[in-house]
Design an enzyme around this catalytic site. Sequence first.
Site, PDB file in Angstrom:
ATOM      1  N   ILE A   1     -39.776  12.747  73.107  1.00  0.00           N
ATOM      2  CA  ILE A   1     -39.099  11.502  72.915  1.00  0.00           C
ATOM      3  C   ILE A   1     -39.938  10.215  73.564  1.00  0.00           C
ATOM      4  CG2 ILE A   1     -37.014  10.200  73.097  1.00  0.00           C
ATOM      5  CD1 ILE A   1     -36.613  12.582  71.384  1.00  0.00           C
TER       6      ILE A   1
ATOM      7  N   ARG B   1     -41.863   2.020  75.787  1.00  0.00           N
ATOM      8  CA  ARG B   1     -40.404   2.032  75.175  1.00  0.00           C
ATOM      9  C   ARG B   1     -40.498   0.513  74.667  1.00  0.00           C
ATOM     10  NH1 ARG B   1     -36.457   4.379  79.741  1.00  0.00           N
ATOM     11  NH2 ARG B   1     -35.223   4.951  78.127  1.00  0.00           N
TER      12      ARG B   1
ATOM     13  N   CYS C   1     -36.492   1.679  83.519  1.00  0.00           N
ATOM     14  CA  CYS C   1     -37.287   2.884  84.015  1.00  0.00           C
ATOM     15  C   CYS C   1     -38.848   2.956  83.737  1.00  0.00           C
ATOM     16  CB  CYS C   1     -36.599   4.293  83.436  1.00  0.00           C
ATOM     17  SG  CYS C   1     -34.931   4.856  84.242  1.00  0.00           S
TER      18      CYS C   1
ATOM     19  N   ASN D   1     -24.598   5.030  79.466  1.00  0.00           N
ATOM     20  CA  ASN D   1     -25.387   4.478  78.372  1.00  0.00           C
ATOM     21  C   ASN D   1     -24.524   4.014  77.265  1.00  0.00           C
ATOM     22  OD1 ASN D   1     -27.752   5.181  79.372  1.00  0.00           O
ATOM     23  ND2 ASN D   1     -28.008   7.122  78.330  1.00  0.00           N
TER      24      ASN D   1
END
Length: 422
Positions: free
Chosen positions: A331, A123, A118, A23
């Site tokens: 999250i 998101r 993903c 990341n």
Amino acid sequence: MDSILVKGNGELRGQIPIAGAKNACLALMPATLLSDEPLTLTNAPRLSDIRTMTQLLQSLGAEVASLQGGQVLALSSHALTDHRADYDIVRKMRASILVLGPMLARDGHAVVSLPGGCAIGARPVDLHLKALEAMGAELDLRDGYIHAKAPAGGLKGARVVFPLVSVGATENALMAATLAKGTTVLENAAREPEIVDLARCLRRMGAQIEGEGSSTITIEGVDRLGGATHPVVTDRIELGTYMLAPAICGGEVELLGGRIELVGAFCEKLDAAGISVEETERGLRVARKNGRVKAVDVMTEPFPGFPTDLQAQMMALLCTAEGTSVLEERIFENRFMHAPELIRMGARIEVHGGTATVTGVEKLRGAPVMATDLRASVSLILAGLAAEGETIVSRVYHLDRGYERVEEKLSACGAQIRRIPG
């Protein structure tokens, strides 16, 4: 399509080297778009997502060379030939959106497809776009693309208050602000080590940044950025994942390159579960203290809290814990897709919305299971290491997006694991 065969066979002992953070690297690579001078990244992970970002940058006209077996990336964007990031590449990975801020800041315009990646709930990229709009960008979403244009004279410094903590939006805004006119203040910014690593790299390139690692980051825009050489920070998610291997199986494993400050909240939960974590000269040593793991409750939070990217792996550990554990995912939505697969292996799990209740069983049983996303895939491998019999994990292309040579690293510690080519 490849699969992974795992045979549960007891304790693990040995050493596992931890790679550079995926990341972090996926944010560092687009930083090359901010400068016409070379950027060299060392300690880079060798993963399919890194290859996807390489393809994306090359499609824009950047030069990317993979050296030393992929552990060094030499990047240069001295002559971009395109400012359009097409759907065919962007759809493969959500981090592709990180080319938007740098292109907009340096050249004043960009067209970027809405991203893929993903399949973990919604998101949205709204936070990225609102941050850039605060700096004066004009944005138009049409036909699945973000059409972005900076005002005459370039982006302008601004106060950006994120309504929700977002790593990606913080990274995009941080990179864009380095070349904006004036001062930008990012409030409620993400505090992750990957943000700190990006800020350090940008500072090496000549950016003026203060406050990274806190919730308020201040950036004073500069006229141009130069080149730099920067080591990618250790991957805390890979670190946490491999820390769980001896926790689940028993034994003792040293994680080379591991640092306690990267996984503090995670280590607290391991300690409560009965797992020993000690610092060594070369990293961290992990061992199960005595007998069966104890149940613990887990709630995912932005850094420095418990990471959402270790929730699935932690669930695999708690499946055989003594007592009942509650895992609350705060999250992402829809991030318990691994639970039905663990249930196939004999786990007792009940999911209600964003909460999963896990009642520990003494032993899991091997079974054919299917990976649904990156972290779920490795959680099933961990569960297989502790199960009786054979476990076959299918659709492991997810795994290759985030874990470098997982079967080699585990087998070096005594695990019976191998890849079956599809």
